[in-house]
Design an enzyme around this catalytic site. Structure first.
Site, short mmCIF file in Angstrom:
data_model
loop_
_atom_site.label_atom_id
_atom_site.label_comp_id
_atom_site.label_asym_id
_atom_site.label_seq_id
_atom_site.Cartn_x
_atom_site.Cartn_y
_atom_site.Cartn_z
N TYR A 269 0.85 -1.19 0.00
CA TYR A 269 0.00 0.00 0.00
C TYR A 269 0.89 1.25 0.00
CZ TYR A 269 -3.94 -3.04 1.40
OH TYR A 269 -4.89 -4.02 1.45
N SER A 270 0.88 1.96 -1.11
CA SER A 270 1.69 3.17 -1.27
C SER A 270 3.16 2.91 -0.98
CB SER A 270 1.15 4.31 -0.38
OG SER A 270 -0.16 4.67 -0.75
#
Length: 344
Positions: free
Chosen positions: A62-63
């Site tokens: 995630y990111s």
């Protein structure tokens, strides 16, 4: 807040948990989800804890790890109040050891996640996908070592097929290694494939479902329906391509049923969609997301009440689709159903 055991384990988790995929918001997919910074993340964590939601889910992908970093900052000083769930295995780069579930990759991934989260242990660690290149024995022996070292408390999987989970459970039992107790899955009124194989497996083997995207990749927000197609500027155009396709008529049929139940209950479409999931077998927790306080409080309103059996039946009828072979005979032919009654 109601709490349930996570599968066949002693860990109690809230029926709603918070997904931190909106934290940081780097890259084309996650920037479309949200870009919550540390200050706003702290506020969202405050609201969650006030409501009894103490489980927070993230992943290294995630990111590119920034979601874990923001979550770590948001819970700083109150680690003992929260449960952290994170995941690894998906590629973080093009290097030969930047993806998968090898011993080298998992040890490095866990240590890096601990650093970003600012903690010495992860409560629930899940493999984000099955790695066909690494022997199951190597994966499970590595997880066993990480549990024994105190870095992981419980282990689980996400995006595995039934045979991949079952093979892993058999190997774990043979060697006395930790068994998977969590299965993080896509499940919604628009995507009920989980019920065909993975739900019966979870019931039989003691895996609790941690449900992601309960609103069908943003389609069940109440803003889309007959005569209301996806708006031109909607983030859904960016995110829906990553999820399974949904035919328009099926979407509208489900939304029609949700709106009918909304009229009876006074609840919102998203609240009804989440509440339906909470009444399904094997579901331990539904992961809700929010880009702001208003969205979070709206989703928190999905608990504390229950749909009636008649309302559940209405939603079931609108959302059901024909199961693929070999599952459909068990739903459509009495003789098969007698041998293998469905999990309900």
């Amino acid at each position: 807040m109601e709490y349930r055991n996570l599968g066949k384990s002693g860990l109690r988790v809230p029926v709603l948990s918070f997904g931190a995929g909106t934290f940081a918001g780097a890259g084309p997919l996650f920037s479309a989800w949200g870009n919550t910074g540390v200050e706003e993340a702290r506020r969202l964590v405050d609201i969650c804890l006030e409501a009894g939601v103490n489980l927070f889910d993230t992943a290294d992908v995630y990111s590119d790890g920034a979601s874990e970093t923001v979550l770590g900052e948001a819970i700083k000083g109150r680690r003992n109040e929260v449960l952290i769930s994170t995941k690894a295995s998906l590629p973080l780069g093009d290097g030969p050891n930047q993806w998968g579930s090898s011993r080298s990759r998992l040890i490095e991934a866990v240590d890096q996640a601990l650093g970003r989260l600012g903690t010495d242990h992860i409560d629930i660690f899940q493999l984000h996908a099955f790695d066909a290149h690494t022997p199951v024995e190597e994966v499970l022996a590595t997880l066993d070592g990480l549990v024994r070292a105190g870095k992981l408390r419980y282990v689980g999987v996400s995006n595995f097929s039934g045979w991949q989970i079952m093979k892993s459970l058999a190997v774990a039992e043979r060697h006395g290694w930790p068994r998977y107790v969590a299965n993080q899955v896509y499940y919604s009124l628009l995507g009920r494939d989980y019920e065909w194989d993975l739900m019966p497996l979870g019931e039989d083997q003691g895996l609790g479902a941690l449900v992601w995207s309960p609103l069908g990749w943003g389609r069940l927000t109440g803003k889309i329906g007959r005569g209301n197609p996806i708006p031109a500027g909607s983030r859904l155009h960016q995110t829906a391509e990553f999820g399974p396709p949904v035919e328009d008529e099926h979407l509208y049929r489900v939304v029609d049923a949700l709106e009918a139940v909304a009229g009876e209950t006074g609840k919102s479409v998203p609240q009804i969609a989440i509440n339906w999931l909470l009444q399904r077998p094997t579901v331990s927790s539904v992961i809700i997301g929010a880009r702001n306080e208003e969205q979070l409080r709206q989703n928190l309103g999905a608990v504390g009440w229950s749909l009636t059996p008649e309302q559940v039946a209405t939603l079931d009828a609108a959302s059901t689709v024909t199961a693929p072979y070999p599952h459909f005979p068990y739903h459509r032919q009495e003789g098969f159903a007698r041998l293998n009654p469905p999990v309900v």
